[in-house]
Design a protein around this motif. Structure first.
Motif, short mmCIF file in Angstrom:
data_model
loop_
_atom_site.label_atom_id
_atom_site.label_comp_id
_atom_site.label_asym_id
_atom_site.label_seq_id
_atom_site.Cartn_x
_atom_site.Cartn_y
_atom_site.Cartn_z
N SER A 153 0.81 -1.21 0.00
CA SER A 153 0.00 0.00 0.00
C SER A 153 0.85 1.27 0.00
N ASP A 154 2.08 1.18 0.50
CA ASP A 154 2.92 2.38 0.58
C ASP A 154 4.10 2.37 -0.40
N PHE A 155 4.13 1.43 -1.33
CA PHE A 155 5.22 1.37 -2.32
C PHE A 155 4.66 1.04 -3.70
N GLY A 156 5.09 1.79 -4.70
CA GLY A 156 4.63 1.55 -6.06
C GLY A 156 5.75 1.72 -7.07
N LEU A 157 5.55 1.13 -8.21
CA LEU A 157 6.51 1.18 -9.31
C LEU A 157 5.73 1.39 -10.59
N GLU A 188 9.49 5.00 -12.50
CA GLU A 188 9.13 5.79 -11.31
C GLU A 188 8.92 4.89 -10.11
N PHE A 189 9.40 5.34 -8.96
CA PHE A 189 9.13 4.69 -7.68
C PHE A 189 8.33 5.66 -6.83
N SER A 190 7.38 5.15 -6.06
CA SER A 190 6.63 6.02 -5.15
C SER A 190 6.55 5.38 -3.77
N PHE A 191 6.73 6.21 -2.75
CA PHE A 191 6.66 5.79 -1.37
C PHE A 191 5.65 6.66 -0.64
N SER A 192 4.89 6.06 0.23
CA SER A 192 3.96 6.79 1.09
C SER A 192 4.28 6.47 2.54
N PHE A 193 4.21 7.47 3.39
CA PHE A 193 4.44 7.22 4.82
C PHE A 193 3.69 8.23 5.65
#
Length: 193
Positions: A153-157, A188-193
């Motif tokens: 849920s907090d990491f995407g590519l 692209e990498f995406s992180f949520s925190f």
């Protein structure tokens, strides 16, 4: 869009035969989109959109190029992206964009876009490499593909790739020595925190 713009127009009273004068602007930007969901086929959807921005065939250049008594080119207030590779400003442009998206796996979404770019008039656009003697309105076609993968849920590519094929054939809008086929990719990498 309305207002006024500074124009360099023919003037018989001027010593040079031309003078700067303010001329009225009357322009238009509009679009439409139709989307159809196909839930039973990998949560997919198909979409067709259309966008039209007026131009002015008498303009001598893209920026402050009006040369007649009325300015018809739409002047966008802010930048807006269209294609992944070819992304002209929304002045003297119209385009068709078919899209197909599907989610074949729980955490994976795929997206396929195509763009068919045209000029609204024979006037200039924001992109370089234009053959000023061309009467063609067709600018080119772009095809883009994206795969989004979100394992947590907090990491995407996301992986995006595309190709733009300009109309640089005999009589085409683009000069073949100035603009050829373009290919681009992005990770692209995406992180949520």
């Amino acid at each position: 869009g309305t207002g006024r713009t500074l124009a360099y127009i023919s003037d018989s009273t001027s010593a040079t035969g031309y003078s700067y004068s303010y001329m009225p602007i009357l322009s238009f930007l509009g679009g439409a989109r139709l989307r159809y969901f196909i839930k039973s086929f990998f949560d997919s959807y198909g979409e067709l959109s259309f966008l039209y921005a007026t131009g002015d065939a008498t303009d001598s250049s893209f920026v402050e190029g009006n040369t007649d008594k009325n300015a018809g080119a739409f002047l966008p207030v802010s930048a807006s992206s269209t294609g992944f590779i070819f992304s002209p400003k929304l002045e003297n442009i119209f385009l068709f964009k078919p899209v197909f998206s599907a989610a074949p796996l729980k955490n994976v979404q795929t997206l396929l876009n195509a763009y068919l770019f045209f000029r609204s008039t024979k006037g200039p656009i924001s992109e370089g490499g234009i053959d000023l003697n061309s009467d063609s309105l067709y600018l080119g076609t772009e095809i883009d593909g994206t795969v989004n993968f979100r394992p947590f849920s907090d990491f995407g590519l996301a992986i995006t790739t595309g190709v733009f094929m300009p109309n640089n054939s005999q009589g085409g809008v683009f000069d073949a020595t100035e603009r050829g086929m373009e290919i681009k990719g992005k990770l692209e990498f995406s992180f949520s925190f």
